[in-house]
Design a protein around this motif. Sequence first.
Motif, mmCIF file in Angstrom:
data_model
loop_
_atom_site.group_PDB
_atom_site.id
_atom_site.type_symbol
_atom_site.label_atom_id
_atom_site.label_comp_id
_atom_site.label_asym_id
_atom_site.label_seq_id
_atom_site.Cartn_x
_atom_site.Cartn_y
_atom_site.Cartn_z
ATOM 1 N N GLY A 253 23.545 44.700 -95.492
ATOM 2 C CA GLY A 253 24.350 44.331 -94.333
ATOM 3 C C GLY A 253 23.830 44.825 -93.004
ATOM 4 O O GLY A 253 24.509 44.672 -91.989
ATOM 5 N N ASP A 254 22.630 45.378 -92.957
ATOM 6 C CA ASP A 254 22.047 45.885 -91.713
ATOM 7 C C ASP A 254 21.504 44.724 -90.880
ATOM 8 O O ASP A 254 20.428 44.180 -91.154
ATOM 9 C CB ASP A 254 20.932 46.888 -92.035
ATOM 10 C CG ASP A 254 20.362 47.573 -90.802
ATOM 11 O OD1 ASP A 254 20.550 47.059 -89.681
ATOM 12 O OD2 ASP A 254 19.715 48.627 -90.973
ATOM 13 N N ALA A 255 22.253 44.340 -89.856
ATOM 14 C CA ALA A 255 21.880 43.193 -89.019
ATOM 15 C C ALA A 255 20.601 43.475 -88.228
ATOM 16 O O ALA A 255 19.799 42.564 -87.994
ATOM 17 C CB ALA A 255 23.021 42.842 -88.073
ATOM 18 N N GLU A 256 20.398 44.719 -87.818
ATOM 19 C CA GLU A 256 19.177 45.052 -87.071
ATOM 20 C C GLU A 256 17.941 44.899 -87.950
ATOM 21 O O GLU A 256 16.891 44.461 -87.481
ATOM 22 C CB GLU A 256 19.267 46.470 -86.510
ATOM 23 C CG GLU A 256 20.217 46.568 -85.341
ATOM 24 C CD GLU A 256 20.221 47.949 -84.719
ATOM 25 O OE1 GLU A 256 19.150 48.613 -84.691
ATOM 26 O OE2 GLU A 256 21.284 48.363 -84.256
ATOM 27 N N ALA A 257 18.048 45.264 -89.222
ATOM 28 C CA ALA A 257 16.926 45.098 -90.143
ATOM 29 C C ALA A 257 16.606 43.610 -90.306
ATOM 30 O O ALA A 257 15.436 43.218 -90.315
ATOM 31 C CB ALA A 257 17.244 45.727 -91.499
#
Length: 184
Positions: free
Chosen positions: A12-16
């Motif tokens: 769920g890491d949008a930046e990744a």
Amino acid sequence: MQDALVEQAQRGDAEAFDTLARLVGDRCLAIAVRILRDVDLAEDAVQAALIIAWTDLRSLRDPSRFEPWLHRILTNACYAEAGRRKRWSESVRILPIAGSAGPDEYLTVDDRDVLERAFRRLTVQQRAVLVYHHYLGLSISEVAARTGLPVGTAKSRLHHAAQALRASLEADARTTADPQERFA
């Protein structure tokens, strides 16, 4: 590094995922432009593919297969964009397509125009297998995986695409060889 980013994005890491999209975005756009032959449609297809990839990323079992998985989604998005274009537009807008590594020393402007016309006459499915095989240098089995086709079908489609491209080029050569025949 890419595998770690995929795993972070799957959690769920949008930046990744944003970093992943930046890493693969240019290549995806280059593939889509070569398949669709239109920059605007290609941008739409890439955007749609990235949205689908973000929403379905958790279904990807092997993070090391991220790019082939994304290319398959991209191929389907290109097919969808091509279908929308046929339904909504009768005119074809020809845009210049920048090469991947500067000017082509081997082709003249006329040769590139003839090749572009011939390539546009192919179906989007034929262009897809040609792009993956010749532009990306993928094997038939890799082309099949990225287009969602059985290996035999990918091989057949590549063969027929090459034949159609050759026939189109030969037809153009006959037409331009003797311009007097056209007006006789």
